[in-house]
Design a protein around this motif. Structure first.
Motif, PDB file in Angstrom:
ATOM      1  N   ALA A   1     104.213  41.214 101.820  1.00  0.00           N
ATOM      2  CA  ALA A   1     105.227  40.151 101.879  1.00  0.00           C
ATOM      3  C   ALA A   1     104.432  38.910 101.063  1.00  0.00           C
ATOM      4  O   ALA A   1     103.094  39.285 100.810  1.00  0.00           O
ATOM      5  CB  ALA A   1     105.489  39.432 103.149  1.00  0.00           C
ATOM      6  N   THR A   2     105.137  38.025 100.654  1.00  0.00           N
ATOM      7  CA  THR A   2     104.314  36.792 100.122  1.00  0.00           C
ATOM      8  C   THR A   2     104.484  35.694 100.763  1.00  0.00           C
ATOM      9  O   THR A   2     105.127  35.243 101.529  1.00  0.00           O
ATOM     10  CB  THR A   2     104.756  36.782  98.515  1.00  0.00           C
ATOM     11  OG1 THR A   2     106.256  36.392  98.571  1.00  0.00           O
ATOM     12  CG2 THR A   2     104.731  37.950  97.726  1.00  0.00           C
ATOM     13  N   TYR A   3     103.514  34.765 100.401  1.00  0.00           N
ATOM     14  CA  TYR A   3     103.185  33.361 100.853  1.00  0.00           C
ATOM     15  C   TYR A   3     103.147  32.304  99.775  1.00  0.00           C
ATOM     16  O   TYR A   3     102.542  32.662  98.871  1.00  0.00           O
ATOM     17  CB  TYR A   3     102.392  33.241 102.051  1.00  0.00           C
ATOM     18  CG  TYR A   3     102.208  31.921 102.669  1.00  0.00           C
ATOM     19  CD1 TYR A   3     102.830  31.514 103.656  1.00  0.00           C
ATOM     20  CD2 TYR A   3     101.395  30.943 102.223  1.00  0.00           C
ATOM     21  CE1 TYR A   3     103.172  30.207 104.530  1.00  0.00           C
ATOM     22  CE2 TYR A   3     101.209  29.458 102.872  1.00  0.00           C
ATOM     23  CZ  TYR A   3     102.220  29.395 103.841  1.00  0.00           C
ATOM     24  OH  TYR A   3     102.006  28.074 104.346  1.00  0.00           O
ATOM     25  N   GLY A   4     103.809  31.223 100.018  1.00  0.00           N
ATOM     26  CA  GLY A   4     103.739  30.002  99.113  1.00  0.00           C
ATOM     27  C   GLY A   4     104.388  30.249  97.843  1.00  0.00           C
ATOM     28  O   GLY A   4     105.401  30.980  97.984  1.00  0.00           O
ATOM     29  N   ARG A   5     104.111  29.623  96.504  1.00  0.00           N
ATOM     30  CA  ARG A   5     104.719  29.697  95.535  1.00  0.00           C
ATOM     31  C   ARG A   5     104.370  30.804  94.690  1.00  0.00           C
ATOM     32  O   ARG A   5     104.017  30.904  93.330  1.00  0.00           O
ATOM     33  CB  ARG A   5     104.413  28.550  94.562  1.00  0.00           C
ATOM     34  CG  ARG A   5     105.117  27.095  95.516  1.00  0.00           C
ATOM     35  CD  ARG A   5     105.075  25.838  94.473  1.00  0.00           C
ATOM     36  NE  ARG A   5     103.821  25.314  94.504  1.00  0.00           N
ATOM     37  CZ  ARG A   5     102.991  25.058  93.516  1.00  0.00           C
ATOM     38  NH1 ARG A   5     103.518  25.387  92.348  1.00  0.00           N
ATOM     39  NH2 ARG A   5     101.873  24.713  93.484  1.00  0.00           N
ATOM     40  N   TYR A   6     104.499  32.102  95.277  1.00  0.00           N
ATOM     41  CA  TYR A   6     103.762  33.456  94.679  1.00  0.00           C
ATOM     42  C   TYR A   6     104.521  33.897  93.424  1.00  0.00           C
ATOM     43  O   TYR A   6     103.886  33.974  92.480  1.00  0.00           O
ATOM     44  CB  TYR A   6     103.715  34.506  95.696  1.00  0.00           C
ATOM     45  CG  TYR A   6     103.346  35.594  95.349  1.00  0.00           C
ATOM     46  CD1 TYR A   6     101.738  35.898  95.350  1.00  0.00           C
ATOM     47  CD2 TYR A   6     103.842  36.741  94.664  1.00  0.00           C
ATOM     48  CE1 TYR A   6     101.095  37.038  94.844  1.00  0.00           C
ATOM     49  CE2 TYR A   6     103.343  37.895  94.167  1.00  0.00           C
ATOM     50  CZ  TYR A   6     101.979  38.010  94.398  1.00  0.00           C
ATOM     51  OH  TYR A   6     101.302  39.237  93.843  1.00  0.00           O
TER      52      TYR A   6
ATOM     53  N   GLU B   1      98.509  35.972 108.675  1.00  0.00           N
ATOM     54  CA  GLU B   1      99.614  36.859 108.290  1.00  0.00           C
ATOM     55  C   GLU B   1      99.086  38.234 108.117  1.00  0.00           C
ATOM     56  O   GLU B   1      99.968  39.387 108.456  1.00  0.00           O
ATOM     57  CB  GLU B   1     100.379  36.411 107.084  1.00  0.00           C
ATOM     58  CG  GLU B   1     100.975  35.150 107.325  1.00  0.00           C
ATOM     59  CD  GLU B   1     100.048  33.952 106.882  1.00  0.00           C
ATOM     60  OE1 GLU B   1     100.767  32.989 106.324  1.00  0.00           O
ATOM     61  OE2 GLU B   1      98.843  34.144 106.822  1.00  0.00           O
TER      62      GLU B   1
ATOM     63  N   GLY C   1      99.541  30.589  96.312  1.00  0.00           N
ATOM     64  CA  GLY C   1     100.043  31.501  97.073  1.00  0.00           C
ATOM     65  C   GLY C   1      99.419  32.743  97.158  1.00  0.00           C
ATOM     66  O   GLY C   1      98.144  33.084  96.659  1.00  0.00           O
ATOM     67  N   TYR C   2     100.048  33.776  97.893  1.00  0.00           N
ATOM     68  CA  TYR C   2      99.162  35.054  97.958  1.00  0.00           C
ATOM     69  C   TYR C   2     100.071  36.111  98.441  1.00  0.00           C
ATOM     70  O   TYR C   2     101.273  35.811  99.095  1.00  0.00           O
ATOM     71  CB  TYR C   2      98.037  35.166  98.929  1.00  0.00           C
ATOM     72  CG  TYR C   2      98.172  34.440 100.083  1.00  0.00           C
ATOM     73  CD1 TYR C   2      98.818  35.126 101.435  1.00  0.00           C
ATOM     74  CD2 TYR C   2      97.697  32.871 100.548  1.00  0.00           C
ATOM     75  CE1 TYR C   2      98.884  34.559 102.534  1.00  0.00           C
ATOM     76  CE2 TYR C   2      98.062  32.525 101.665  1.00  0.00           C
ATOM     77  CZ  TYR C   2      98.615  33.150 102.659  1.00  0.00           C
ATOM     78  OH  TYR C   2      98.606  32.600 103.987  1.00  0.00           O
ATOM     79  N   LYS C   3      99.826  37.527  98.232  1.00  0.00           N
ATOM     80  CA  LYS C   3     100.331  38.387  98.656  1.00  0.00           C
ATOM     81  C   LYS C   3      99.653  39.243  99.637  1.00  0.00           C
ATOM     82  O   LYS C   3      98.471  39.512  99.602  1.00  0.00           O
ATOM     83  CB  LYS C   3     100.956  39.632  97.633  1.00  0.00           C
ATOM     84  CG  LYS C   3     101.615  40.950  97.914  1.00  0.00           C
ATOM     85  CD  LYS C   3     101.445  41.913  96.816  1.00  0.00           C
ATOM     86  CE  LYS C   3     102.629  41.417  95.843  1.00  0.00           C
ATOM     87  NZ  LYS C   3     102.948  42.436  94.830  1.00  0.00           N
TER      88      LYS C   3
ATOM     89  N   ARG D   1     101.142  42.977 106.357  1.00  0.00           N
ATOM     90  CA  ARG D   1     100.763  42.662 107.851  1.00  0.00           C
ATOM     91  C   ARG D   1     100.008  44.077 108.311  1.00  0.00           C
ATOM     92  O   ARG D   1     100.976  44.924 108.842  1.00  0.00           O
ATOM     93  CB  ARG D   1     102.312  42.578 108.370  1.00  0.00           C
ATOM     94  CG  ARG D   1     103.202  41.256 107.818  1.00  0.00           C
ATOM     95  CD  ARG D   1     104.465  41.264 108.529  1.00  0.00           C
ATOM     96  NE  ARG D   1     105.361  40.341 107.805  1.00  0.00           N
ATOM     97  CZ  ARG D   1     106.214  40.182 107.024  1.00  0.00           C
ATOM     98  NH1 ARG D   1     106.434  41.478 106.508  1.00  0.00           N
ATOM     99  NH2 ARG D   1     106.888  39.139 106.591  1.00  0.00           N
TER     100      ARG D   1
END
Length: 247
Positions: free
Chosen positions: A230-235, A186, A202-204, A207
C-alpha cells in the motif's frame, strides 16, 4: 503542664527487639498526633490506601534503558491484588535483549509486584523498566487508575494490534544526504516518494505482520506480498522514487 508525655509507658514488643542508641534510650516518650495512614491512590476506579503489595492493582507501562543506552525496553504489566497476571515485554536495539525478554516472560507472571521488582531480569533495560513501572503502581499513576475493575487479562496485546507485532519506527538521517524511512507503524518501507525539491511526500510499504499472517494461513508468499502493498501520503504525485536502503 506538658501534654501527651508518657514517661513510664511499658515497652511494646517491637521496642523489646529493636536496637536503640543510648541517646534514644534516655529520651522520654511523647505521644504521636493524628495518624491518617497513607494517602489514597486511584486504582481501577477506586481510591485505595495501600499498606501492602496486595493492595496494588492496575495496568501500566514502563520504559527502561541499559547502562550504555544501546537498548530500550517497554514493559507492560497487568497487576491484580499485587500479583503480576500478564506481562508484555518489547525490546529494541540489542540482540541479547530479546533472549532476556523471553526469560522475563517466563518469570514475571505469578510473582508479586515486589518479587518482580527484586528479580534479576538479566538485561539492564528490562530491570530499569521494572523499576519505572513499579513507581507508577506505587503512586497510582497507572493507565487504569480511573477505569472501574481495570482491564481484563490479555489487554496488553491490544498494544500490538492486528498480527500481534510490536509497532516499530526506524528512521535514519544524515545532514548531507537527508532522511531515509526504513520502517513505520504501517510496515516495512519499500520506497520513498520525493517531490521536485527532493522532499519526502509519501512512501510505499508492505504490511509485514499481515503478510506473514497470510503466508502462515497458506497463501502463496508472492501473492501475500503483492496483496499487502500500500502507499501513504502524496505518493502518486512524486517526481522521483528511491529505495531507502540502496539509494
Amino acid at each position: 503542664m506538658m501534654m501527651g508525655i508518657n514517661i513510664n509507658s511499658p515497652k511494646s514488643e517491637k521496642e523489646e527487639i529493636m536496637n536503640y542508641t543510648h541517646e534514644i534510650e534516655r529520651m522520654c516518650t511523647l505521644t504521636r498526633g493524628p495518624d491518617y495512614g497513607p494517602c489514597p491512590i486511584p486504582e481501577e476506579g477506586r481510591w485505595v490506601k495501600a499498606y501492602e503489595i496486595k493492595d496494588i492493582s492496575g495496568l501500566s507501562h514502563g520504559c527502561g534503558w541499559c547502562a550504555p543506552q544501546q537498548g530500550v525496553c517497554k514493559l507492560t504489566l497487568n497487576v491484580k491484588e499485587g500479583i503480576v497476571e500478564e506481562a508484555l515485554i518489547e525490546t529494541i536495539g540489542c540482540s541479547g535483549m530479546t533472549h532476556s525478554a523471553a526469560m522475563a516472560g517466563e518469570i514475571l507472571p505469578g510473582k508479586t509486584l515486589l518479587e518482580a521488582l527484586n528479580t534479576d531480569l538479566v538485561c539492564d533495560a528490562i530491570n530499569v523498566a521494572m523499576r519505572e513501572i513499579f513507581k507508577q503502581f506505587a503512586y497510582g499513576r497507572t493507565q487504569t487508575a480511573f477505569s472501574e475493575n481495570g482491564l481484563p487479562i490479555g489487554a496488553g496485546l491490544e498494544d500490538l494490534g492486528k498480527g500481534l507485532r510490536s509497532q516499530v519506527g526506524t528512521i535514519f538521517s544524515t545532514g548531507i544526504k537527508g532522511v531515509r524511512y526504513l520502517e513505520m507503524a504501517e510496515g516495512y518501507i519499500l520506497n520513498l516518494a520525493a517531490d521536485k525539491n527532493g522532499e519526502v511526500i509519501g512512501y510505499k510499504f508492505v504490511r509485514t505482520g499481515k503478510m506473514l499472517e497470510d503466508i502462515r494461513k497458506g497463501i502463496d508468499p508472492n501473492t501475500a506480498y503483492e496483496k499487502n502493498i500500500a502507499t501513504y501520503g502524496r505518493y502518486d504525485e512524486a517526481d522521483k522514487y528511491i529505495d531507502p536502503r540502496e539509494e
